[in-house]
Design an enzyme around this catalytic site. Structure first.
Site, PDB file in Angstrom:
ATOM      1  CE  LYS A 175      -2.257  -1.379   3.664  1.00 26.52           C
ATOM      2  NZ  LYS A 175      -1.642  -2.725   3.841  1.00 26.52           N
ATOM      3  CG  ASP A 192       6.012  -6.873  -2.972  1.00 21.03           C
ATOM      4  OD1 ASP A 192       5.924  -8.087  -2.702  1.00 21.03           O
ATOM      5  OD2 ASP A 192       5.383  -5.992  -2.365  1.00 21.03           O
ATOM      6  CB  VAL A 218       8.956   5.731   5.760  1.00 24.31           C
ATOM      7  CG1 VAL A 218       9.514   7.123   5.629  1.00 24.31           C
ATOM      8  CG2 VAL A 218       8.401   5.241   4.438  1.00 24.31           C
ATOM      9  CB  ALA A 219       9.962  -0.047   5.879  1.00 27.15           C
ATOM     10  NE  ARG A 220       7.744  -1.245  12.447  1.00 26.65           N
ATOM     11  CZ  ARG A 220       6.824  -0.354  12.078  1.00 26.65           C
ATOM     12  NH1 ARG A 220       7.142   0.638  11.274  1.00 26.65           N
ATOM     13  NH2 ARG A 220       5.593  -0.439  12.522  1.00 26.65           N
ATOM     14  CG  ASP A 266       9.742   8.093  10.030  1.00 26.16           C
ATOM     15  OD1 ASP A 266       9.878   9.104  10.771  1.00 26.16           O
ATOM     16  OD2 ASP A 266       8.699   7.412   9.987  1.00 26.16           O
ATOM     17  CD  GLU A 291      11.485   3.383  15.885  1.00 28.19           C
ATOM     18  OE1 GLU A 291      10.360   3.561  16.381  1.00 28.19           O
ATOM     19  OE2 GLU A 291      11.670   3.303  14.668  1.00 28.19           O
ATOM     20  CG  HIS A 331       8.231   5.400  14.020  1.00 27.61           C
ATOM     21  ND1 HIS A 331       8.492   4.130  14.465  1.00 27.61           N
ATOM     22  CD2 HIS A 331       7.221   5.263  13.125  1.00 27.61           C
ATOM     23  CE1 HIS A 331       7.683   3.265  13.868  1.00 27.61           C
ATOM     24  NE2 HIS A 331       6.890   3.931  13.052  1.00 27.61           N
ATOM     25  CG  LEU A 332       7.884  12.447  13.040  1.00 27.78           C
ATOM     26  CD1 LEU A 332       8.353  13.847  12.618  1.00 27.78           C
ATOM     27  CD2 LEU A 332       6.911  12.558  14.202  1.00 27.78           C
ATOM     28  N   GLY A 333       6.167   8.795  10.261  1.00 24.50           N
ATOM     29  CA  GLY A 333       5.476   8.460   9.019  1.00 24.50           C
ATOM     30  C   GLY A 333       3.953   8.489   9.121  1.00 24.50           C
ATOM     31  CB  ALA A 334       1.590   6.634  11.096  1.00 25.76           C
TER      32      ALA A 334
END
Ligand SMILES: NC(=O)c1ccc[n+]([C@@H]2O[C@H](COP(=O)([O-])OP(=O)(O)OC[C@H]3O[C@@H](n4cnc5c(N)ncnc54)[C@H](O)[C@@H]3O)[C@@H](O)[C@H]2O)c1
Ligand SMILES: O=C(O)[C@H](O)COP(=O)(O)O
Length: 362
Positions: free
Chosen positions: A157, A177, A236-238, A262, A267, A286-289
């Site tokens: 997504k 993928d 921005v995944a992990r 990110d 963390e 960790h601001l992605g969301a």
């Protein structure tokens, strides 16, 4: 009135959740918002909770399930990544794990684009330089994005939405993928390529796969060596998908020109880490969301899933997995293998702590 007396279930919310989601939960349950619990405090509280809602900051360990004494029926992850939940322990304890798979997709993709563009133009570094009283126009000459090849690693997504936006910036986008259907890539105008080809051709790499045993440290000394010299990396995944010490070595060797991160394996990362202090690394915590819109959406999505689970409304035996290849569907048992393979589980239902009753994937 306590949960035991009013007959309502108790939902423990261990990290900040949007108001609209809290309101939905309160219609059905007693809601205990207790933020910043230590692991010991969480273990102590959990035996009186029917549901637990977390974000990425709470580790839902085997100890949590053991401490619950079987009362915990559902863990809701208010976001996508479920790598902070011990899925094997949840399955063994007959506990359902649900996530909020869709509400933060655009926020994460937009943050990836923000990191990509600001990295290419040294926005963070030149801002810090000006605030230190300097005017360094020659030092901060950037690189252009137009015409450059971007490899999107993980075409789910977020990866798909980031790819659409990158194409709008005039980039040539390829994706890797193992599970993405070709028609989705075609619809976005993206070529699906193998892992090594993606590494070898990319000027920019953006990571969007989940953290699973397969993707852990998937970028390491060996895979950095396969990249084009001067590649730029966005994550921005992990944090765990990158071997962070290897990234520092690749930066110092000039293989990686810049990175924008990110997420981190620990963390918050230690302040004195070489990665955090590196001049050519741009960081966000960790601001992605973390947009107002995404957090309201995530809160509603997870509240509906948790209430549905507590009501037993997610107990149909239908499998809704349009994006999952048939050969993977045959591996539905045990559930944990499926989760590891796909890394994109949305909902699991476990019957009696053994077989999977319902799996719904997004
Ligand atoms: N920084 C943030 O705040 C933030 C926000 C949202 C999501 N995320 C992270 O991004 C990840 C992706 O989110 P999403 O909503 O796109 O999930 P998704 O499930 O839609 O997409 C993940 C994709 O990765 C693919 N994948 C699995 N293993 C792979 C591998 N070895 N190599 C390449 N691709 C692989 C899957 O097939 C899937 O298409 C989440 O798991 C989460 O960890 C971070
Ligand atoms: O997996 C996710 O959804 C993101 O990493 C967001 O995590 P957060 O809810 O802790 O911001």
């Amino acid at each position: 009135m306590s949960a035991a007396l009013d007959g309502k279930p108790t939902v423990l919310v261990s990290e900040k959740l949007g108001e609209a989601g809290l309101a939905l939960l309160k219609e059905f349950a007693n809601v205990d918002c207790s933020y910043n619990l230590s692991p010991e405090e969480l273990n102590a509280k959990i035996s009186s909770c029917d549901a637990l809602i977390v974000r990425s900051g709470t580790k839902v360990t085997r100890q949590v399930f053991e401490s619950s004494g079987g009362k915990l029926k559902v863990v809701g992850r208010a976001g996508v990544g479920i790598d902070n939940v011990d899925l094997a322990a949840a399955t063994e304890h007959g506990c359902l794990v649900v996530n909020a798979p869709t509400a933060n997709t655009v926020a994460a993709a937009e943050h990836g684009i923000a990191l990509l563009t600001s990295m290419a133009r040294n926005v963070a570094q030149s801002d810090a330089s000006m605030k230190a009283g300097k005017w360094q126009r020659n030092k901060y000459v950037g690189v252009s994005l137009v015409g450059k090849t971007l490899a999107v690693m993980g075409f789910g997504k977020v990866g798909t939405e980031l790819a659409r936006r990158a194409k709008g910036l005039g980039m040539h986008v390829v994706a890797h993928d193992p599970y993405a259907p070709a028609d989705r890539a075609r619809a976005v105008g993206v070529e699906l390529v193998g892992f090594d080809e993606a590494l070898a051709t990319a000027d920019f790499i953006s990571l969007h796969m989940p953290l699973t045993p397969t993707t852990l440290k998937i970028l390491n000394d060996e895979t950095f060596a396969k990249m084009k010299k001067g590649v730029r990396i966005v994550n921005v995944a992990r944090g765990g998908v990158i071997d962070e010490e290897a990234l520092v070595r690749a930066l110092d060797a000039g293989i990686v020109a810049q990175a924008a991160l990110d997420v981190f394996s620990v963390e918050p990362p230690p302040q004195d880490s070489k990665l955090v202090q590196h001049e050519r690394v741009t960081l966000t915590p960790h601001l992605g969301a973390s947009t107002i819109e995404a957090q309201e959406g995530v809160a509603i999505e997870i509240a509906e899933a948790v209430v549905g689970a507590l009501k037993g409304e997610l107990s149909s035996t239908a499998v809704n997995a349009p994006m999952v290849p048939a050969e993977v569907l045959t591996e539905l048992k045990p559930f944990v293998i499926l989760a590891e393979k796909l890394g994109r589980l949305a909902v699991q239902l476990v019957a009696g702590g053994s077989g999977v009753k319902t799996v719904k994937l997004y």
